[in-house]
Scaffold this motif. Sequence first.
Motif, short mmCIF file in Angstrom:
data_model
loop_
_atom_site.label_atom_id
_atom_site.label_comp_id
_atom_site.label_asym_id
_atom_site.label_seq_id
_atom_site.Cartn_x
_atom_site.Cartn_y
_atom_site.Cartn_z
N UNK B 245 -14.83 -45.71 -67.67
CA UNK B 245 -15.65 -45.91 -68.87
C UNK B 245 -15.22 -47.18 -69.59
N UNK B 246 -13.93 -47.34 -69.70
CA UNK B 246 -13.41 -48.45 -70.49
C UNK B 246 -13.66 -49.79 -69.81
N UNK B 247 -13.25 -49.90 -68.55
CA UNK B 247 -13.45 -51.15 -67.83
C UNK B 247 -14.95 -51.41 -67.66
N UNK B 248 -15.69 -50.35 -67.33
CA UNK B 248 -17.13 -50.48 -67.17
C UNK B 248 -17.80 -50.95 -68.45
N UNK B 249 -17.39 -50.33 -69.55
CA UNK B 249 -17.95 -50.74 -70.83
C UNK B 249 -17.68 -52.21 -71.10
N UNK B 250 -16.46 -52.63 -70.82
CA UNK B 250 -16.11 -54.03 -71.02
C UNK B 250 -17.00 -54.95 -70.19
N UNK B 251 -17.22 -54.57 -68.94
CA UNK B 251 -18.03 -55.41 -68.07
C UNK B 251 -19.48 -55.46 -68.56
N UNK B 252 -19.98 -54.31 -69.01
CA UNK B 252 -21.34 -54.29 -69.55
C UNK B 252 -21.42 -55.18 -70.78
N UNK B 253 -20.41 -55.10 -71.62
CA UNK B 253 -20.39 -55.95 -72.80
C UNK B 253 -20.39 -57.42 -72.43
N UNK B 254 -19.60 -57.77 -71.43
CA UNK B 254 -19.56 -59.15 -70.97
C UNK B 254 -20.93 -59.57 -70.45
N UNK B 255 -21.56 -58.66 -69.71
CA UNK B 255 -22.87 -58.98 -69.16
C UNK B 255 -23.90 -59.18 -70.26
N UNK B 256 -23.88 -58.26 -71.23
CA UNK B 256 -24.84 -58.38 -72.34
C UNK B 256 -24.63 -59.70 -73.07
N UNK B 257 -23.36 -60.04 -73.27
CA UNK B 257 -23.07 -61.25 -74.04
C UNK B 257 -23.67 -62.48 -73.39
N UNK B 258 -23.74 -62.47 -72.06
CA UNK B 258 -24.27 -63.65 -71.39
C UNK B 258 -25.77 -63.78 -71.58
N UNK B 259 -26.43 -62.69 -71.97
CA UNK B 259 -27.87 -62.73 -72.17
C UNK B 259 -28.23 -63.01 -73.62
N UNK B 260 -27.28 -62.84 -74.50
CA UNK B 260 -27.60 -63.03 -75.91
C UNK B 260 -27.85 -64.50 -76.20
N UNK B 261 -28.87 -64.78 -76.96
CA UNK B 261 -29.24 -66.17 -77.23
C UNK B 261 -28.13 -66.93 -77.95
N UNK B 262 -27.57 -66.29 -78.92
CA UNK B 262 -26.56 -67.04 -79.67
C UNK B 262 -25.40 -66.15 -80.03
#
Lengths: 108, 337
Positions: B245-262
């Motif tokens: 959960x923890x590592x996965x959550x981190x990876x999802x967060x990293x992925x989301x961050x790359x899509x965020x415009x700013x």
Amino acid sequence: MPETWYFLAVMVIGLGISFALRAVPFVILQPLRDSRFVAAMALWMPVGILAILTVSTLRTSIDADPGRIVPALVATVVTIAAHLLGGRRTLLSVGLGTFTFVVMVNLL
Amino acid sequence: MIAGVTDLWSDQRSSNAPGLDLFDQPGQSDQPGHGDEPGRFDQPGRGDEFSSWESPGGEPAACAEVDSETALASPAALATPPAASATAPAALVAPPVMPAAPSAEPVAPSRRHEIATGIRLSFAAGLGMFPIGVAFGLLVVQSGLPWWVAPGLSIFLFAGSVELLLVGLMVVGTPLATIALTTLLVNFRHVFYAFSFPLRVVRHPLARLYSVYALIDEAYAVSAARPGTWTGPRLVAMQMAFQSYWVGGGLVGVAIASFLPGQIEGLDFALCALFITLTLDACRSRREIPSLLLAALAFSLALLLVPGSALFAGLLGFLALLVARFLFISRREPADA
């Protein structure tokens, strides 16, 4: 922004310390269990350390931009209120507090 | 209530060595409902202190809702004995939860069943870990750190609150000594988990190593909420679930961050909010006030004298004040053992 070796160093240090903290007590369980000093520290340390960390992180957050003082104070109050009144649900309190701060900093 | 627990614990001191292989018996597992039979376990009567501990006057924090980060404050915060002297070692290890009687489960279940149970037990706390993991991943990328720092920290350290803290410290290149001290102090609570963590049920050496490595707050809290019910597969499965959960959550967060415009400014406040809640949870009675005052004193002095390394100096100063406090109290009450 620091370099790769720095991050790796942090990780290795972190692993060493974290693992040692978790593992060593299993080995020296008896003396630890009997130690008055350890017992006293267990009682006294947590709240103080957490309080210091709270103030320190708040200060770091505010230092980044002086305009953050008011949002920080408001969000702190929101977090405390949400936690105490909302049944001490960590996720809820952290979520509401962060949301308040983000909204205030970005929109106001 | 606490006095009774103290007596039980002092009887058991001689039998404890959860880290050793003395108690490895093939097929032995901590089975529910057997806690009351002394000798059945490797720790005679160990189940007793839980089942006879009826209503501890309620610290339900880690009991009903195994909230991910409140578990941090629970073990030590709940070691505040109303009656007995603060130095009673037993108080140190008072179980953080009010255990209901363990529900009757099938005896000698299969390994697969145990694994499934372990995973199922991880859901409650996992529900909190995953979103915070996502926030963590977001924070890492938005702070400007390389994306691999998120899973890196989550795998090397595997300790939520200190990881969040380290993000802020790393961005400004905080000296490694400060990082080491901060990690040591923030994670120090893990030292106390060994006392009642059922490591002995994990038999395979590698699994044992992993179990110790993955002894996080949530793992401790969930294991302490159901004493006497753990088997090796169940325990390790739960811990592995937490890590995913923890590592996965981190990876999802990293992925989301790359899509965020700013940049979403202000996410770092999540860390402050987290520590606010943790402090509130740790400070549940007036007995904590002296510690709070000492901490305030230490940190204020640090801010005044060494504003550049206030955290480091503040933590050290606080520790020093606590040691002084201990020495002062021991001198005043030498007979109080």
